[in-house]
Design a protein around this motif. Structure first.
Motif, PDB file in Angstrom:
ATOM      1  N   UNK A   1      -6.766  -1.277   7.814  1.00 28.82           N
ATOM      2  CA  UNK A   1      -8.248  -1.103   7.332  1.00 28.82           C
ATOM      3  C   UNK A   1      -8.710  -1.753   9.239  1.00 28.82           C
ATOM      4  N   UNK A   2      -8.391  -2.793   8.949  1.00 31.14           N
ATOM      5  CA  UNK A   2      -8.742  -3.132  10.492  1.00 31.14           C
ATOM      6  C   UNK A   2      -7.943  -3.265  12.352  1.00 31.14           C
ATOM      7  N   UNK A   3      -6.863  -2.119  11.733  1.00 30.12           N
ATOM      8  CA  UNK A   3      -6.063  -1.768  13.537  1.00 30.12           C
ATOM      9  C   UNK A   3      -5.507  -0.812  13.444  1.00 30.12           C
ATOM     10  N   UNK A   4      -6.015   0.079  12.013  1.00 29.24           N
ATOM     11  CA  UNK A   4      -5.252   1.809  12.010  1.00 29.24           C
ATOM     12  C   UNK A   4      -6.142   2.852  13.407  1.00 29.24           C
ATOM     13  N   UNK A   5      -5.865   3.336  13.991  1.00 29.46           N
ATOM     14  CA  UNK A   5      -6.487   4.259  15.159  1.00 29.46           C
ATOM     15  C   UNK A   5      -6.937   5.512  14.803  1.00 29.46           C
ATOM     16  N   UNK A   6      -6.719   5.947  13.926  1.00 31.47           N
ATOM     17  CA  UNK A   6      -7.323   7.024  13.141  1.00 31.47           C
ATOM     18  C   UNK A   6      -8.305   6.842  12.686  1.00 31.47           C
TER      19      UNK A   6
ATOM     20  N   UNK B   1     -11.610   8.027   5.410  1.00 32.30           N
ATOM     21  CA  UNK B   1     -10.707   7.823   5.784  1.00 32.30           C
ATOM     22  C   UNK B   1     -10.035   6.109   5.375  1.00 32.30           C
ATOM     23  N   UNK B   2     -10.626   5.624   4.741  1.00 32.11           N
ATOM     24  CA  UNK B   2     -10.590   4.300   4.335  1.00 32.11           C
ATOM     25  C   UNK B   2      -9.882   4.261   2.979  1.00 32.11           C
ATOM     26  N   UNK B   3     -10.627   5.686   2.397  1.00 34.18           N
ATOM     27  CA  UNK B   3     -10.155   5.645   1.039  1.00 34.18           C
ATOM     28  C   UNK B   3      -8.397   6.248   1.627  1.00 34.18           C
ATOM     29  N   UNK B   4      -8.078   7.469   2.169  1.00 38.00           N
ATOM     30  CA  UNK B   4      -6.575   7.448   2.204  1.00 38.00           C
ATOM     31  C   UNK B   4      -6.484   6.303   2.866  1.00 38.00           C
ATOM     32  N   UNK B   5      -6.364   6.192   4.173  1.00 38.23           N
ATOM     33  CA  UNK B   5      -5.277   4.846   4.838  1.00 38.23           C
ATOM     34  C   UNK B   5      -5.184   3.890   2.971  1.00 38.23           C
ATOM     35  N   UNK B   6      -6.242   3.381   3.017  1.00 41.95           N
ATOM     36  CA  UNK B   6      -5.220   2.884   1.748  1.00 41.95           C
ATOM     37  C   UNK B   6      -4.926   2.995   1.186  1.00 41.95           C
ATOM     38  N   UNK B   7      -4.531   4.331  -0.245  1.00 40.87           N
ATOM     39  CA  UNK B   7      -3.895   5.309  -0.400  1.00 40.87           C
ATOM     40  C   UNK B   7      -2.150   5.207  -0.187  1.00 40.87           C
ATOM     41  N   UNK B   8      -2.596   5.536   1.499  1.00 38.69           N
ATOM     42  CA  UNK B   8      -0.997   5.947   2.227  1.00 38.69           C
ATOM     43  C   UNK B   8      -0.341   4.647   2.503  1.00 38.69           C
ATOM     44  N   UNK B   9      -1.177   3.462   2.723  1.00 38.71           N
ATOM     45  CA  UNK B   9      -1.127   1.941   2.181  1.00 38.71           C
ATOM     46  C   UNK B   9       0.049   1.717   1.686  1.00 38.71           C
ATOM     47  N   UNK B  10      -0.461   2.169  -0.209  1.00 44.22           N
ATOM     48  CA  UNK B  10      -0.007   1.193  -1.352  1.00 44.22           C
ATOM     49  C   UNK B  10       1.184   2.288  -1.365  1.00 44.22           C
ATOM     50  N   UNK B  11       1.335   4.219  -0.890  1.00 43.53           N
ATOM     51  CA  UNK B  11       2.165   4.962  -1.913  1.00 43.53           C
ATOM     52  C   UNK B  11       3.784   4.325  -0.897  1.00 43.53           C
ATOM     53  N   UNK B  12       3.295   3.534   1.080  1.00 41.54           N
ATOM     54  CA  UNK B  12       4.224   3.533   1.259  1.00 41.54           C
ATOM     55  C   UNK B  12       5.700   2.902   0.724  1.00 41.54           C
TER      56      UNK B  12
ATOM     57  N   UNK C   1       4.173   1.020   9.674  1.00 43.72           N
ATOM     58  CA  UNK C   1       3.428  -0.149  10.413  1.00 43.72           C
ATOM     59  C   UNK C   1       3.310   0.666  11.463  1.00 43.72           C
ATOM     60  N   UNK C   2       3.189   1.823  11.443  1.00 43.56           N
ATOM     61  CA  UNK C   2       1.934   3.452  12.276  1.00 43.56           C
ATOM     62  C   UNK C   2       0.783   3.056  12.003  1.00 43.56           C
ATOM     63  N   UNK C   3       0.668   2.880   9.820  1.00 43.08           N
ATOM     64  CA  UNK C   3      -0.634   2.669   9.196  1.00 43.08           C
ATOM     65  C   UNK C   3      -1.338   1.674   9.628  1.00 43.08           C
ATOM     66  N   UNK C   4      -0.422   0.432  10.148  1.00 40.60           N
ATOM     67  CA  UNK C   4      -1.078  -0.800  10.198  1.00 40.60           C
ATOM     68  C   UNK C   4      -1.382  -1.187  11.654  1.00 40.60           C
ATOM     69  N   UNK C   5      -1.409   0.010  12.703  1.00 45.22           N
ATOM     70  CA  UNK C   5      -1.339   0.288  13.989  1.00 45.22           C
ATOM     71  C   UNK C   5      -0.243  -0.652  14.738  1.00 45.22           C
TER      72      UNK C   5
END
Length: 453
Positions: A67-72, A155-166, A237-241
């Protein structure tokens, strides 16, 4: 007197000519039930961030970092700032637009001296919102800014889901690799027993080959699992910037986190109020309605007050001694355009209808996602329970068949068959645990989160 007349005329025209932005209710025509159809509800207990229900500090850190560093997500934040700047720009149109100019020309007189001619001007135009266009443009900009704000939340909602799934995939593949090590050890032990029996003349070489083939097939699963684990780690790694980094060592107790408790799931109406992508679609409807107001405004007259202050036509010292102020008004009346303005209004109205249809479709899909999420969790829980029973039975069957084989009361084919079932059941349990965890991700992604609205 002239200014008073202009003001009175402006107020009268504003009250009579300004077209209203159409009022729409996005949820009209979509009945919202008072509760979900599914019987199952996950336990509640956490007020907001649903992923903390897995009680994994490592996962919480990864989501916070993303949430802090993702570029998207950062790109969405920057677009929000741009949209808010455009609101300020639209607000400025309600104020006069004033510009200034100055000239200074030097010349040589007959006596050889240097003279100068100076002039200054101060001009302005003040558009009066008699047809509602400025208000509609401001409303459109505000709606776009709201959409950009909700898009950040989405974007934050989908990002959190992507991080948890990975993260769950990383844990799943790590657990599968640990199980692979255990399975190969078990099959090596079986192979050693078969070789000893072959050397003692108690079994054929065919049995040795069968046991060796089973061991090789199990070992062949390592490559795909390593690749899947690497991809999950790189995705995290990419999701966390961050760029891809070396994989952490697999721990012997690597396990998939269990979902313990999460936020209240509420009712379908809550989903409409808090799921960001629905709020984005609702803001898009408001923007489309404002565009209709803009196009309707072009059918009405426009009105502007113009002013010009000039001074100076001689030397610099004379600039303010000959100042001249003039104020006027301009009224623009649309007469004939071949039907262009009417067509643009019609196009805007149809775009509004399209935005409404897209919102209602998104709402129906969101309701479907939530209902499927509940059923998905219940189904995954039942499947995991059955697979755990299968593992227990397979372990008992393997111990029994192995003992019978040592006594010569069972064939190797029976031993290997039971062994395959045991390994397969253990693998299925790991995958089922991952599926259950991901079912929670699917549900809470579908219902949104109160903190995201």
């Amino acid at each position: 007197m002239r200014l008073t007349l202009i003001a009175a005329t402006t107020l009268a025209l504003t009250g009579c000519l300004a077209p209203a932005i159409p009022e729409v209710e996005p949820t009209a025509g979509v009945p919202l039930a008072t509760d979900y159809l599914a019987d199952y509800r996950p336990p509640s207990g956490i007020d907001d961030l649903w992923w903390t229900g897995f009680e994994s500090p490592e996962l919480n850190t990864l989501v916070a970092s993303a949430i802090e560093r993702n570029q998207s997500l950062e790109a969405a934040r920057q677009r929000l700032l741009a949209a808010r700047a455009l609101v300020v720009a639209e607000e400025s149109d309600f104020l006069p637009d004033v510009s200034a100019g100055a000239t200074l020309d030097g010349n040589i007189d007959d006596g050889g001296g240097i003279g100068d001619v100076a002039g200054v001007s101060l001009g302005g135009v003040w558009l009066i919102d008699i047809n509602g266009r400025l208000s509609a443009e401001r409303a459109a900009a505000i709606a776009d800014a709201n959409a950009a704000s909700y898009l950040v939340a989405d974007q934050r909602r989908l990002l959190a889901a992507a991080v948890v799934n990975q993260y769950l995939e990383l844990k799943r593949t790590s657990a599968r690799l640990n199980l692979l090590d255990q399975s190969t050890d078990l099959q090596r032990q079986t192979l050693e027993i078969v070789q000893l029996r072959f050397e003692a003349g108690l079994s054929s070489n065919l049995d040795v080959r069968r046991a060796a083939a089973d061991l090789a097939r199990t070992q062949a699963q390592r490559g795909p699992l390593v690749l899947a684990r690497t991809r999950a780690a790189n995705a995290l790694s990419v999701l966390t910037g961050n760029p891809p980094s070396p994989l952490p060592e697999r721990s012997a107790d690597a396990d998939i986190p269990k979902f313990v408790a999460g936020p209240e799931t509420g009712v379908p109406a809550d989903l409409v109020r808090r799921r960001p992508d629905l709020l984005v679609a609702e803001a898009d409807v408001a923007s489309a309605a404002a565009v209709v107001g803009i196009e309707r405004a072009d059918l009405a007259p426009s009105f502007a007050i113009q002013g010009l202050l000039t001074g100076g036509s001689g030397g610099i010292d004379d600039i303010f001694s000959s100042a001249l102020l003039s104020i006027g008004a301009a009224l623009d009346l649309p007469v004939f355009d071949g039907g262009r303005r009417r067509a643009e209004v019609t196009a805007a109205e149809r775009n509004l209808d399209a935005a409404l249809a897209e919102y209602r479709q998104s709402l129906l899909e969101a309701l479907s996602d939530a209902e499927s999420g509940f059923v998905g969790i219940a189904s995954a829980r039942d499947r995991l329970a059955d697979l755990n029973d299968a593992v227990a039975e397979s372990e008992a069957a393997f111990e029994q068949s192995n003992a019978l084989y040592r006594e010569g009361l069972a064939t190797l084919f029976e031993v290997l068959d039971v062994q395959r079932q045991l390994i397969s059941s253990r693998e299925a349990v790991i995958d089922a645990r991952s599926d259950l965890a991901q079912a929670y991700v699917t549900l809470f992604t579908a219902i949104g989160s109160p903190t995201e609205s």
